[in-house]
Design a protein around this motif. Structure first.
Motif: not given
Length: 503
Positions: A201-207
């Motif tokens: 989920l963090s990677l979904l939010a990491t540009p």
């Protein structure tokens, strides 16, 4: 002598083991060792090598307590700061077309774990789906998830979100090199469990991760873990004090202290927070406004996260494992009351009414597990489904031995069917008292859905997408069934509850 197989990557030739059914490469470096002046720095590119690099055996796990790197009843993987490596498993038989890629991120609370576990090899998953499975190590705990950037200097700066940056670097390696292994770099699915699911989920939010993967699977994600920059700064100062340093001496201490000395100081500080502030988890990504602009759950809620198809779910009995073995979650009435203190005066009464038998231990354990995993996962289901195809599940299956042990379908047990562990010695022992047929059936369910999703972006047609109107959820059990809005009263009771903040 075992057969070997050489692959030319952008950094040099790596030699793996070629088996009759699967071929494997282990501990391929995807970034330079973060040693010396690279400690607490963003990952740097690998120095290319000449000749052939042996990739037939695992090297080190990331720095952590020895118990976290256990690979067998009496075996432990060595730990080191030099552990930024990944592993590749694929069917030995040739494929007519490039294979889909599944990249697994292990769990362990961002403090422990290793990609060297036999369970994570992915051989059964690769064979069943004619796919390539990648697993990776990333920096943990003190070296990956504490933001010491305040203590950097112009000569020796420190970076934030190092574990997250490592995961992006590993995905960049996949983007650059996986075609050499016969795989499709334009068809990459990331999947993880527990902290690994939070990483997804963090990677979904990491540009910086945008475009490096195309589908995502989050199994038992503590989805609202995040530290604000201010919270992270306060916590890092506590860690520095535990190391015996002051703000003036922190830069030197962090650069020169022994790795285990730093780890122990940080672990002590984390354990103190877990005792004093139930429901708060301080070793997690930091919303630094730069590398991670928004907390993952907020980015998903606002629609600014990467809009890829997502599978997300939890197990029915998440909390029982922690209540029995790992005292981290708010699985008692007192701890849950403390975790709910900032969520309004009526939060505890709502939760108590929704969980039959509360405050008896079994109900409190169920509520504590749901607080940590299911509650925020429902928010992700709702939010992400507004922007991209989203598929929800709950894992209910447990063989008789787990029921006898009063664990049920507890945290991490869904890893067994995902990786096809029914035919391993552990899987056979677990089902010796009954449940083998059920485990084989749910293994088929998991693997067929996961692999179909990895190929096409949607699971099997029998699993409809989640919408806020119907809330369709696949209950993976023996037999598997579809439910709409399961545990509605509990879902409504959790509305408005948020994880506590650091004090």
């Amino acid at each position: 002598m075992a057969a070997t197989i050489d692959i030319t990557t952008a950094d040099g030739v790596v030699r793996g083991r070629r088996g009759n059914r699967v071929s494997r490469w282990r501990s391929i470096p995807y970034a330079a060792p973060p040693l010396g002046d690279l400690r607490f720095r963003a990952p740097r590119p690998v120095d290319p090598w000449s000749g052939v690099r042996q990739a037939t055996a695992f090297t080190s796990a990331a720095m952590q307590h020895r118990s976290g790197a256990r690979t067998g009843p009496r075996s432990f993987q060595p730990t080191s700061e030099d552990a930024l490596t990944l592993n590749v498993t694929l069917p030995t038989r040739p494929s007519a077309a490039p294979r889909p890629v599944l990249v697994f991120i292990h769990g362990g609370g961002y403090l422990t774990g290793t990609s060297a576990l036999a369970l994570y090899s992915g051989s059964r998953l690769a064979l069943r789906g004619d796919a390539v499975v990648v697993s990776l190590n990333y920096r943990l705990g003190a070296f990956g998830y504490i933001d010491f950037s305040e203590f950097g200097t112009p000569e020796h700066p420190f970076d934030s979100n190092l574990g997250l940056r490592d995961q992006v670097a590993a995905l960049q390696w996949v983007r650059t090199n996986i075609a050499a292994f016969g795989a499709d770099p334009d068809n990459v699915t990331i999947f993880g469990e527990s902290a690994g699911a939070h990483a997804v989920l963090s990677l979904l939010a990491t540009p910086a991760a945008n475009g490096l993967f195309h589908r995502a699977i989050a199994q038992s994600a503590p989805a609202d873990w995040a530290m604000t920059a201010d919270e992270a700064r306060v916590f890092a100062r506590r860690c520095v004090a535990a190391l015996g340093a002051t703000p003036d001496t922190a830069a030197t201490a962090l650069r020169t202290a022994g790795a285990n000395d730093i780890r122990r100081a940080v672990d002590r500080t984390i354990n103190r927070v877990l005792r004093e502030q139930p429901g708060l988890y301080p070793a997690c990504p930091v919303v630094d406004g730069d590398y991670l602009p928004r907390a993952p759950i907020d980015a998903i809620r606002e629609g600014t996260a990467y809009r890829v198809p997502l599978i997300i779910g939890t197990t029915r009995d998440e909390g029982t494992l922690f209540a029995r073995f790992i005292d981290e979650l708010p699985t008692t009435p007192d701890r849950l009351r403390a975790a709910l203190a900032g969520s309004g005066d009526d939060a505890e009464s709502r939760i108590a009414a929704a969980y039959s038998g509360y405050p008896r231990p079994t109900a409190a354990v169920r509520a504590g597990g749901d607080f940590t995993f299911w509650r925020p996962s429902v928010t992700v289901m709702e939010s992400h489904s507004r922007h991209a195809p989203t598929y929800a599940y709950r894992y209910d299956f447990a063989p008789r031995a787990l029921h006898i042990a009063r664990l049920g379908a507890t945290h991490a047990t869904d890893l067994l069917p995902v990786f096809g562990a029914a035919d391993t010695p552990f899987g056979r022992a677990l089902t010796a008292a009954g449940g083998r047929r059920g485990l084989l059936a749910v293994t088929d369910q998991f693997q067929d859905n996961w692999l179909t999703f990895a190929r096409s972006g949607a699971p099997l047609p029998s699993w409809p997408a989640y919408t806020e109107e119907r809330r369709s959820t696949l209950i993976i059990d023996y037999p598997t069934r579809l439910e709409h809005d399961p545990d509605k009263s509990k879902r409504l009771a959790w509305q408005g509850v948020r994880a506590p903040t650091l004090v």
